[in-house]
Design a protein around this motif. Structure first.
Motif, PDB file in Angstrom:
ATOM      1  N   ALA A   7      44.683 -16.433 -11.766  1.00  0.00           N
ATOM      2  CA  ALA A   7      43.410 -16.512 -11.045  1.00  0.00           C
ATOM      3  C   ALA A   7      43.555 -17.349  -9.767  1.00  0.00           C
ATOM      4  CB  ALA A   7      42.328 -17.104 -11.945  1.00  0.00           C
ATOM      5  N   ILE A   8      44.290 -18.457  -9.854  1.00  0.00           N
ATOM      6  CA  ILE A   8      44.508 -19.311  -8.673  1.00  0.00           C
ATOM      7  C   ILE A   8      45.387 -18.581  -7.660  1.00  0.00           C
ATOM      8  CG2 ILE A   8      45.558 -21.456  -7.857  1.00  0.00           C
ATOM      9  CD1 ILE A   8      44.617 -22.743 -10.472  1.00  0.00           C
ATOM     10  N   GLY A   9      46.433 -17.929  -8.128  1.00  0.00           N
ATOM     11  CA  GLY A   9      47.308 -17.165  -7.239  1.00  0.00           C
ATOM     12  C   GLY A   9      46.547 -16.055  -6.514  1.00  0.00           C
ATOM     13  N   ASP A  10      45.668 -15.365  -7.230  1.00  0.00           N
ATOM     14  CA  ASP A  10      44.869 -14.308  -6.610  1.00  0.00           C
ATOM     15  C   ASP A  10      43.907 -14.867  -5.568  1.00  0.00           C
ATOM     16  OD1 ASP A  10      46.170 -12.439  -8.166  1.00  0.00           O
ATOM     17  OD2 ASP A  10      44.550 -12.287  -9.652  1.00  0.00           O
ATOM     18  N   ALA A  11      43.315 -16.033  -5.855  1.00  0.00           N
ATOM     19  CA  ALA A  11      42.395 -16.663  -4.895  1.00  0.00           C
ATOM     20  C   ALA A  11      43.142 -17.087  -3.632  1.00  0.00           C
ATOM     21  CB  ALA A  11      41.709 -17.862  -5.549  1.00  0.00           C
ATOM     22  N   ILE A  12      44.341 -17.648  -3.796  1.00  0.00           N
ATOM     23  CA  ILE A  12      45.151 -18.044  -2.639  1.00  0.00           C
ATOM     24  C   ILE A  12      45.527 -16.812  -1.823  1.00  0.00           C
ATOM     25  CG2 ILE A  12      47.392 -18.992  -1.941  1.00  0.00           C
ATOM     26  CD1 ILE A  12      47.127 -20.904  -4.376  1.00  0.00           C
ATOM     27  N   LYS A  13      45.948 -15.755  -2.492  1.00  0.00           N
ATOM     28  CA  LYS A  13      46.326 -14.522  -1.792  1.00  0.00           C
ATOM     29  C   LYS A  13      45.145 -13.942  -1.025  1.00  0.00           C
ATOM     30  CE  LYS A  13      48.494 -10.034  -2.358  1.00  0.00           C
ATOM     31  NZ  LYS A  13      47.694  -9.445  -1.313  1.00  0.00           N
ATOM     32  N   ALA A  14      43.950 -13.979  -1.600  1.00  0.00           N
ATOM     33  CA  ALA A  14      42.753 -13.450  -0.920  1.00  0.00           C
ATOM     34  C   ALA A  14      42.485 -14.230   0.365  1.00  0.00           C
ATOM     35  CB  ALA A  14      41.546 -13.512  -1.845  1.00  0.00           C
ATOM     36  N   GLN A  15      42.678 -15.549   0.342  1.00  0.00           N
ATOM     37  CA  GLN A  15      42.470 -16.359   1.541  1.00  0.00           C
ATOM     38  C   GLN A  15      43.548 -16.093   2.585  1.00  0.00           C
ATOM     39  OE1 GLN A  15      39.720 -18.411   2.260  1.00  0.00           O
ATOM     40  NE2 GLN A  15      39.035 -17.224   0.507  1.00  0.00           N
ATOM     41  N   ALA A  25      38.378 -27.530  12.228  1.00  0.00           N
ATOM     42  CA  ALA A  25      37.136 -27.125  12.891  1.00  0.00           C
ATOM     43  C   ALA A  25      36.814 -25.644  12.666  1.00  0.00           C
ATOM     44  CB  ALA A  25      37.244 -27.406  14.389  1.00  0.00           C
ATOM     45  N   TYR A  26      37.665 -24.931  11.968  1.00  0.00           N
ATOM     46  CA  TYR A  26      37.498 -23.497  11.762  1.00  0.00           C
ATOM     47  C   TYR A  26      36.442 -23.248  10.682  1.00  0.00           C
ATOM     48  CZ  TYR A  26      38.976 -18.629  11.533  1.00  0.00           C
ATOM     49  OH  TYR A  26      39.034 -17.268  11.592  1.00  0.00           O
ATOM     50  N   ALA A  27      35.456 -22.430  10.990  1.00  0.00           N
ATOM     51  CA  ALA A  27      34.394 -22.129  10.025  1.00  0.00           C
ATOM     52  C   ALA A  27      34.837 -21.003   9.102  1.00  0.00           C
ATOM     53  CB  ALA A  27      33.128 -21.734  10.765  1.00  0.00           C
ATOM     54  N   ALA A  28      34.610 -21.200   7.815  1.00  0.00           N
ATOM     55  CA  ALA A  28      34.924 -20.179   6.831  1.00  0.00           C
ATOM     56  C   ALA A  28      33.899 -20.259   5.707  1.00  0.00           C
ATOM     57  CB  ALA A  28      36.333 -20.386   6.271  1.00  0.00           C
ATOM     58  N   GLU A  29      33.582 -19.125   5.131  1.00  0.00           N
ATOM     59  CA  GLU A  29      32.580 -19.082   4.062  1.00  0.00           C
ATOM     60  C   GLU A  29      32.983 -19.942   2.866  1.00  0.00           C
ATOM     61  OE1 GLU A  29      30.306 -15.843   1.210  1.00  0.00           O
ATOM     62  OE2 GLU A  29      31.598 -15.141   2.820  1.00  0.00           O
ATOM     63  N   SER A  30      34.273 -19.938   2.527  1.00  0.00           N
ATOM     64  CA  SER A  30      34.732 -20.725   1.378  1.00  0.00           C
ATOM     65  C   SER A  30      34.542 -22.224   1.625  1.00  0.00           C
ATOM     66  CB  SER A  30      36.200 -20.418   1.071  1.00  0.00           C
ATOM     67  OG  SER A  30      36.995 -20.632   2.218  1.00  0.00           O
ATOM     68  N   ARG A  31      34.757 -22.682   2.856  1.00  0.00           N
ATOM     69  CA  ARG A  31      34.526 -24.100   3.190  1.00  0.00           C
ATOM     70  C   ARG A  31      33.047 -24.440   3.119  1.00  0.00           C
ATOM     71  NH1 ARG A  31      38.310 -26.363   7.990  1.00  0.00           N
ATOM     72  NH2 ARG A  31      40.260 -25.988   6.943  1.00  0.00           N
TER      73      ARG A  31
END
Length: 80
Positions: A7-15, A25-31
């Protein structure tokens, strides 16, 4: 969380698939989502979250924020 957690590997890959680089300073939905979760758990007088890339950046910015808040120009550190 364990080594090789799928699950963690898949989340990292998605990002990684979304962004090739993300700076503080980069805006991202996850942040934004994580910032909201953090602020919701803090007392009402906390209203902002500041993300950095590494521990050195976090320490440097913490000192800058403390100087702005206190008005002092020097800090004391103790090494044991």
């Amino acid at each position: 969380m364990g080594f090789g957690n799928k699950a963690i590997g898949d989340a990292i890959k998605a990002q990684v698939d979304k962004f090739c680089f993300v700076g503080p300073a980069y805006a991202a939905e996850s942040r934004a989502t994580l910032g909201k979760i953090i602020i919701d758990r803090l007392p009402d007088n906390f209203g902002k979250v500041f993300f950095t890339n590494a521990g050195a950046d976090a320490n440097e910015n913490a000192i800058k924020i403390a100087r702005m808040y206190t008005g002092r120009k020097r800090e004391t550190s103790v090494y044991r």
